[in-house]
Design an enzyme around this catalytic site. Structure first.
Site, short mmCIF file in Angstrom:
data_model
loop_
_atom_site.label_atom_id
_atom_site.label_comp_id
_atom_site.label_asym_id
_atom_site.label_seq_id
_atom_site.Cartn_x
_atom_site.Cartn_y
_atom_site.Cartn_z
CD GLU A 226 0.85 7.70 -7.63
OE1 GLU A 226 0.52 8.85 -8.37
OE2 GLU A 226 -0.42 7.30 -6.82
CG HIS A 227 5.90 3.38 -2.21
ND1 HIS A 227 4.80 2.85 -2.96
CD2 HIS A 227 7.07 2.62 -2.17
CE1 HIS A 227 5.15 1.60 -3.05
NE2 HIS A 227 6.72 1.47 -2.59
CB ALA A 228 10.72 6.95 -1.83
#
Length: 315
Positions: A226-228
């Protein structure tokens, strides 16, 4: 001649003057004076809306719903019949909290019938809460949740790639829609001593790793990632078991199952990554192009979308 630009059923009680054009308030609904309702909203029979409530444009609230102080529904939200909201985590008679907890249902989200939403929860944009789910923590953007307590079972509008058979044949792996993300087939050598899979920089790995880490012993219902990353590349291989992966470039998404040591997934910078549905024996190996740097992470999906749009505009 009436100049009212919205419809109110004769048996509804509308005390608010803040109702947008084209909205409809149906029979036996009660809207308190402080409530704000946007344009083209549809408030069905037997709905109660308290004062500190905001209902956006084109929102549908089906029968038997109560929207208590602290609830905000953004544009294009759907609330199914008999959905239950609350604004006090530990209610007691005659003990009113100083301020209600804020519950936010983001734009385009849908909540199915008889679901229960605990106070202080945010339902992300485009998310889907299935009928009867009990939501006890925030729901990410576009996630589909079900059960008690609710857990993620999928993502809306996300094609699920079928990879069965592609590793055991000469067929090319399917291309991903998410910009820059790609699947890589890794060699497999089998003899009497067992099986070996490997990858070489250039031939299989599109970058030179500076770091690796492994993820394992993850409870099945938990979600990771749940990140970039702003600059870091990652290469994922599930060396044991299986894990579901979603890659999202802000416009297009793909979902796939990593379930073979022959299958690698390259996630480039500025692609949002999610890992979920870990099997009980899953071991996920991640190779990274850079050493850990906290400021390289984008952990908020809204900030990610803003960064993608900014990059697209040349900013």
């Amino acid at each position: 001649m009436s100049t009212t630009k919205y419809f109110v059923h004769p048996q509804a009680l509308l005390e608010s003057t803040q109702v947008g054009e084209g909205s409809r308030i149906w029979a036996f609904s009660h809207v308190l004076p402080g409530a704000r309702i946007g344009a083209e909203a549809n408030i069905c029979d037997h709905v109660f809306i308290e004062n500190d409530v905001v209902v956006g444009n084109r929102v549908t609230v089906k029968c038997g719903v109560q929207l208590w102080d602290g609830v905000t529904l953004e544009d294009d939200v759907f609330i199914g019949p008999n959905v239950t909201f609350s604004n006090d985590p530990a209610p007691r008679s005659k003990h009113k909290p100083e301020a209600p907890l804020r519950t936010l249902v983001r734009a385009g989200a849908s909540i199915g019938s008889n679901a229960t939403i605990r106070p202080g929860i945010t339902i992300g944009p485009g998310a889907l809460v299935m009928d009867g789910a009990v939501v006890t923590r925030d729901v990410p953007s576009n996630a589909i949740v079900t059960g008690n307590p609710a857990h993620i079972t999928g993502y809306r509008d996300t094609p699920h790639l079928a990879l069965a058979g592609s590793l055991s044949s000469d067929a090319a792996l399917p291309q991903l829609q998410a910009r820059g993300a790609a699947l890589h087939k890794l060699p497999k050598i089998v003899d009497l001593r067992g099986a070996l899979s490997f990858g070489e920089i250039g031939a299989h790995l599109p970058f030179t790793p500076q770091r690796f880490f492994m993820v394992y012993d993850v409870p099945t219902k938990e979600v990771r990632g749940e990140h970039a990353h702003k600059a870091c590349h990652q290469f994922l291989v599930c060396v044991k078991g299986s894990v579901g992966i979603v890659v999202d470039d802000g416009e297009r998404r793909d979902e796939l199952l990593l379930d073979s040591a022959q299958l690698g997934l390259h996630i480039p910078p500025m692609v949002w990554g999610i890992q979920y549905q870990f099997s009980s024996d899953a071991v996920l190996l991640v190779l990274a192009s850079d050493c850990y740097a906290a400021d390289d992470y984008i952990r908020n999906y809204d900030e990610f979308l803003a960064a993608v749009r900014g990059a697209g505009n040349g900013h």
